[in-house]
Design an enzyme around this catalytic site. Structure first.
Site, PDB file in Angstrom:
ATOM      1  N   SER A 144       0.856  -1.184   0.000  1.00  0.00           N
ATOM      2  CA  SER A 144       0.000   0.000   0.000  1.00  0.00           C
ATOM      3  C   SER A 144       0.896   1.239   0.000  1.00  0.00           C
ATOM      4  O   SER A 144       1.850   1.329  -0.762  1.00  0.00           O
ATOM      5  CB  SER A 144      -0.949  -0.024   1.197  1.00  0.00           C
ATOM      6  OG  SER A 144      -1.788   1.105   1.189  1.00  0.00           O
ATOM      7  N   SER A 145       0.619   2.201   0.861  1.00  0.00           N
ATOM      8  CA  SER A 145       1.392   3.437   0.932  1.00  0.00           C
ATOM      9  C   SER A 145       1.006   4.174   2.203  1.00  0.00           C
ATOM     10  O   SER A 145      -0.117   4.050   2.704  1.00  0.00           O
ATOM     11  CB  SER A 145       1.092   4.327  -0.275  1.00  0.00           C
ATOM     12  OG  SER A 145       1.593   5.644  -0.084  1.00  0.00           O
ATOM     13  N   TYR A 158      -5.625   8.534  -5.060  1.00  0.00           N
ATOM     14  CA  TYR A 158      -4.556   7.594  -4.746  1.00  0.00           C
ATOM     15  C   TYR A 158      -4.569   7.243  -3.261  1.00  0.00           C
ATOM     16  O   TYR A 158      -4.532   6.069  -2.883  1.00  0.00           O
ATOM     17  CB  TYR A 158      -3.211   8.198  -5.138  1.00  0.00           C
ATOM     18  CG  TYR A 158      -2.002   7.365  -4.746  1.00  0.00           C
ATOM     19  CD1 TYR A 158      -1.635   6.253  -5.486  1.00  0.00           C
ATOM     20  CD2 TYR A 158      -1.228   7.704  -3.634  1.00  0.00           C
ATOM     21  CE1 TYR A 158      -0.529   5.495  -5.133  1.00  0.00           C
ATOM     22  CE2 TYR A 158      -0.121   6.959  -3.272  1.00  0.00           C
ATOM     23  CZ  TYR A 158       0.221   5.850  -4.024  1.00  0.00           C
ATOM     24  OH  TYR A 158       1.306   5.098  -3.671  1.00  0.00           O
ATOM     25  N   LYS A 162      -5.394   3.566  -1.587  1.00  0.00           N
ATOM     26  CA  LYS A 162      -4.419   2.874  -0.749  1.00  0.00           C
ATOM     27  C   LYS A 162      -4.972   2.612   0.651  1.00  0.00           C
ATOM     28  O   LYS A 162      -4.633   1.600   1.281  1.00  0.00           O
ATOM     29  CB  LYS A 162      -3.125   3.683  -0.677  1.00  0.00           C
ATOM     30  CG  LYS A 162      -2.353   3.725  -1.986  1.00  0.00           C
ATOM     31  CD  LYS A 162      -1.963   2.335  -2.463  1.00  0.00           C
ATOM     32  CE  LYS A 162      -1.060   2.370  -3.668  1.00  0.00           C
ATOM     33  NZ  LYS A 162      -0.695   1.006  -4.159  1.00  0.00           N
TER      34      LYS A 162
END
Length: 259
Positions: A144-145, A158, A162
């Site tokens: 993921s982030s 985005y 995520k």
């Protein structure tokens, strides 16, 4: 430390370059077998050639295709089973930070960002878990982030996509735990590698982004793909046998929230 991954089989999406490539390399360093995958044949061929020179060819295979597409995913898994006979670990490394910033985002742009960063991983997870649950063992790890954990300067679609991956990892872990499957997520911070997003950003506004890293990251540097790979490989190993449903943050201390 021996992670006990010798002769295990890892399927790694998006592994022709960057973080995915380093994950594949780390599995090979543990004497595991890996199925590389990517959309660009030249990048995939280069990855296979590079890894084969260091580790030999017998433990390496590759699949070219779009692993956001269920037919391609199923074909890739069947190829992995045909070559290696099993799949023990799956790494869902799918996504792109390319999206419009701000809040004036069209429905088409939302759909594109979600397809790239959320639905591709969910489709891969569906196919992966159907294979892993047949054996009552295995691991699935999402990449993921930190943009999915906090409101950073990343594009809104985005970050939300995520965050969805992190939520899905937690929920899926509960659904398949009784089958012996562990599901975890790794949330990287700012990771630099040649050809990556940060190389492009530094090329455009070097002084600005260097100051950003110095200010926002307590360790005052970028992370490396290898530092993400080390965590992913650990999570796939028996050393992490009681770890499931978690999100491990690898960001040099950037995020501030308690988890």
């Amino acid at each position: 430390m021996d992670l006990g991954l010798k002769d295990s089989v890892a399927f790694i999406s998006g592994s022709s370059r960057g973080i995915g490539f380093s994950i594949a390399k780390s599995f090979l360093q543990e004497d595991a077998k890996v199925m590389l995958s990517g959309r660009t044949l030249t990048d995939l061929d280069t990855a296979v050639s590079t890894l084969s020179k260091q580790f030999g060819k017998k433990n390496i295979a590759a699949f070219q295709g779009d692993l956001r597409n269920q037919e391609d995913i199923s074909e890739a898994f069947e190829k992995t089973l045909k070559i290696f006979g099993k799949i023990d670990s799956v790494v869902a490394n799918i996504g792109s930070g390319t999206a419009r910033s701000g809040w004036e985002i069209t429905r088409e742009e939302w759909d594109a960002a979600f397809e790239q960063n959320l639905m591709g991983s969910m489709t891969l997870a569906k196919v992966a878990l159907s294979h892993l649950t047949k054996n009552d063992s295995g691991s699935l790890t999402f990449i993921s982030s930190i943009a999915g954990l906090e409101a950073l300067d990343a594009p809104l679609p985005y970050g939300i996509a995520k965050a969805g991956i992190i939520s899905a990892g937690k929920s899926l872990a509960r659904l398949v735990a009784e089958k012996g499957i562990r599901v975890n997520t790794v949330a990287p911070g700012n990771i630099f590698f040649p050809g990556g997003t940060w190389e492009k950003k530094l090329g455009e506004k070097k002084e600005f982004f260097e100051k950003y890293i110095q200010t926002e990251v307590p360790m005052k540097r970028f992370g490396t793909p290898e530092e993400i790979a080390n965590v992913v490989v650990f999570l796939a190993s028996s050393r992490a046998s009681f770890i499931t449903g978690t999100c491990i943050v690898v960001d040099g201390g950037q995020t501030r929230a308690f988890f």
